[in-house]
Write an enzyme that holds these catalytic residues in place. Structure first.
Site, PDB file in Angstrom:
ATOM      1  N   HIS A 144     -94.889 -74.857 -27.799  1.00 23.77           N
ATOM      2  CA  HIS A 144     -93.873 -75.689 -27.139  1.00 23.77           C
ATOM      3  C   HIS A 144     -92.622 -75.924 -27.970  1.00 23.77           C
ATOM      4  O   HIS A 144     -91.663 -76.530 -27.489  1.00 23.77           O
ATOM      5  CB  HIS A 144     -94.486 -77.015 -26.648  1.00 23.77           C
ATOM      6  CG  HIS A 144     -94.747 -78.057 -27.681  1.00 23.77           C
ATOM      7  ND1 HIS A 144     -93.935 -79.159 -27.825  1.00 23.77           N
ATOM      8  CD2 HIS A 144     -95.721 -78.202 -28.590  1.00 23.77           C
ATOM      9  CE1 HIS A 144     -94.423 -79.938 -28.793  1.00 23.77           C
ATOM     10  NE2 HIS A 144     -95.508 -79.378 -29.266  1.00 23.77           N
TER      11      HIS A 144
ATOM     12  N   CYS B 217     -93.489 -89.053 -33.211  1.00 19.98           N
ATOM     13  CA  CYS B 217     -94.482 -90.124 -33.352  1.00 19.98           C
ATOM     14  C   CYS B 217     -93.950 -91.228 -34.253  1.00 19.98           C
ATOM     15  O   CYS B 217     -94.216 -92.400 -34.054  1.00 19.98           O
ATOM     16  CB  CYS B 217     -95.812 -89.580 -33.872  1.00 19.98           C
ATOM     17  SG  CYS B 217     -95.641 -88.556 -35.305  1.00 19.98           S
TER      18      CYS B 217
HETATM   19  C1  LIG Z   1     -93.686 -79.167 -38.465  1.00 26.03           C
HETATM   20  C2  LIG Z   1     -94.628 -79.554 -37.379  1.00 26.03           C
HETATM   21  N1  LIG Z   1     -95.954 -79.364 -37.548  1.00 26.03           N
HETATM   22  C3  LIG Z   1     -96.840 -79.685 -36.596  1.00 26.03           C
HETATM   23  C4  LIG Z   1     -96.453 -80.221 -35.403  1.00 26.03           C
HETATM   24  C5  LIG Z   1     -97.487 -80.546 -34.362  1.00 26.03           C
HETATM   25  O1  LIG Z   1     -97.443 -79.584 -33.329  1.00 26.03           O
HETATM   26  P1  LIG Z   1     -98.031 -79.918 -31.872  1.00 26.03           P
HETATM   27  O2  LIG Z   1     -97.070 -80.839 -31.224  1.00 26.03           O
HETATM   28  O3  LIG Z   1     -98.099 -78.580 -31.191  1.00 26.03           O
HETATM   29  O4  LIG Z   1     -99.365 -80.509 -32.071  1.00 26.03           O
HETATM   30  C6  LIG Z   1     -95.085 -80.457 -35.174  1.00 26.03           C
HETATM   31  C7  LIG Z   1     -94.633 -81.107 -33.935  1.00 26.03           C
HETATM   32  O5  LIG Z   1     -93.677 -81.869 -33.928  1.00 26.03           O
HETATM   33  C8  LIG Z   1     -94.150 -80.099 -36.180  1.00 26.03           C
HETATM   34  O6  LIG Z   1     -92.840 -80.290 -36.015  1.00 26.03           O
END
Ligand SMILES: Cc1ncc(COP(=O)(O)O)c(C=O)c1O
Length: 382
Positions: free
Chosen positions: A202, A328
């Site tokens: 996504h 978050c």
């Molecule tokens: C650097 C990074 N790692 C991990 C994630 C987590 O990914 P997901 O939203 O697919 O769980 C994000 C999402 O914002 C991210 O920016």
């Protein structure tokens, strides 16, 4: 009201070709890829084709790719999978950085509670990890090193190749969270000293809820989920066939158009910031992390003297979607751990707004968004 979407680092709009690929797979009828009948075989065929496509664009072997539910699961699977497997080799060290996504940092903290020795590397005021400090922290007791390719709040790019070489020298497993960098940075895995890599659909105009973990052949790894024998017993659970088909289409577009995509995002960012500087004066804001090499689609801006939640709320009311650090973090209104780790003054941390650019944005919007931001800035400043 028409909205200007400047939150592509949180999630991206699905590309129309990706939606088409999703609908085509989802409307092809039922089919569990583990079933032996014709419909099951058709589902399996879609997954195989998607895996082959992704392997081609990542320059790795299809057997090295494990589909997951997203970046968070890939990060957790990588860290727990590698750390637990390495513990049986007597390795208990985990090395990461203070600016990782919480999917990495919280997983590392959990592993620390389970007896692993955690080293969290500091960063400089641009959010960059020092290679020398990483080298000093990695030794023959290190189980896993986890450093992100590009930061989700500032876009700062990390020296993953140099750190990966050092990790390899000490037989530590090198994990890279490339969730934000994919589609902007070159990720030719055969050439890079990386053992595990996390991706998420996504963030590249694909669907939510689908991700990928690359696990280099021969990497010690224990699965996070147990159950069926899907994904060569590395990730149990019925596969998200339509999501996976759409992810492959999104990756194909993101990698084959990488340069164009990068240039577009950067032009949108620079047009917005330049116009904003014209309107309110470039001394009225600071772009955090600007002194480092950065991903082209992120601008983390501190409007000195204006609290980020006030700016964000007013932007939202005026139809501009931005965010305060990671999604978050902004949901819970906590100050960003990334900006804090960069040692920025409290005033800059409390006034930071992340604008992130991508598919669908254009120059007229950048002009309009700059004008809206400038009007809000003038009002809040008084
Ligand atoms: C650097 C990074 N790692 C991990 C994630 C987590 O990914 P997901 O939203 O697919 O769980 C994000 C999402 O914002 C991210 O920016």
């Amino acid at each position: 009201m028409s909205y200007i979407y400047y939150d592509h680092a949180a999630t991206t709009p699905m590309h129309e070709d990706v939606i088409r690929a999703y609908v085509e797979a989802a409307s092809a009828g039922p089919g569990n890829a583990s079933s032996l009948h014709a419909q099951g075989r058709a589902a399996r065929g879609r997954i195989t084709a998607a895996r082959d496509t992704l392997a081609r664009y990542l320059c790795c072997d299809a057997s090295e790719l494990v589909f997951t539910s997203g970046g968070t699961e890939s990060d957790n699977a990588a860290l727990f999978g590698a750390a637990l497997a390495q513990r049986s080799n007597g390795r208990i060290g985990i090395v990461t950085s203070a600016v990782e996504h919480h999917a990495v940092l919280h997983a590392c903290k959990q592993l620390e509670k389970q007896g692993f020795k955690l080293t969290v590397l500091p960063v400089d005021d641009n959010g960059r990890v020092s290679v020398a400090e990483a080298e000093a922290a990695i030794d023959d007791t290190t189980a896993v090193v986890s450093i992100m390719a590009g930061n989700n709040e500032t876009g700062t790019i990390q020296p993953i190749a140099a750190i990966g070489e050092w990790a390899r020298k000490h037989k530590a497993i090198m994990h890279v969270d490339a969730v934000q960098a994919f589609g902007y940075a070159s990720l030719e895995l055969r050439e890079l000293p990386i053992d595990l890599l996390s991706l998420s659909a996504h963030k590249i105009n694909g669907p939510q809820g689908v991700g990928l973990l690359y696990a280099r052949k021969g990497t010690s790894f224990q699965p996070l989920l147990y159950g069926g024998s899907q994904e060569r017993k590395r990730r149990a659970g019925t596969e998200n066939v339509a999501g996976i088909a759409a992810f492959a289409k999104a990756a194909e577009l993101a990698v084959s158009d990488r340069e164009l995509r990068s240039r577009h995002a950067e032009t949108m960012r620079e047009t917005f910031l330049t116009r904003l500087g014209d309107l309110i004066g470039s001394e009225s804001f600071v772009v955090n992390g600007e002194g480092a090499e950065r991903l082209p689609h992120i601008a983390n801006v501190s409007f000195l003297g204006i609290r980020s939640e006030n700016m964000l709320m007013n932007l939202d009311l005026a139809g501009v979607s931005a965010s305060g650090g990671s999604a978050c973090t902004s949901g819970s209104l906590l100050p960003s751990h990334v900006l804090q780790a960069m040692g920025l003054p409290q005033e800059r941390v409390a006034s930071a707004v992340r604008f992130s650019f991508g598919l669908g944005n254009n120059s007229e919007e950048a002009e309009k968004a700059a004008q809206i931001t400038a009007t809000i800035w003038a009002r809040l400043r008084n």
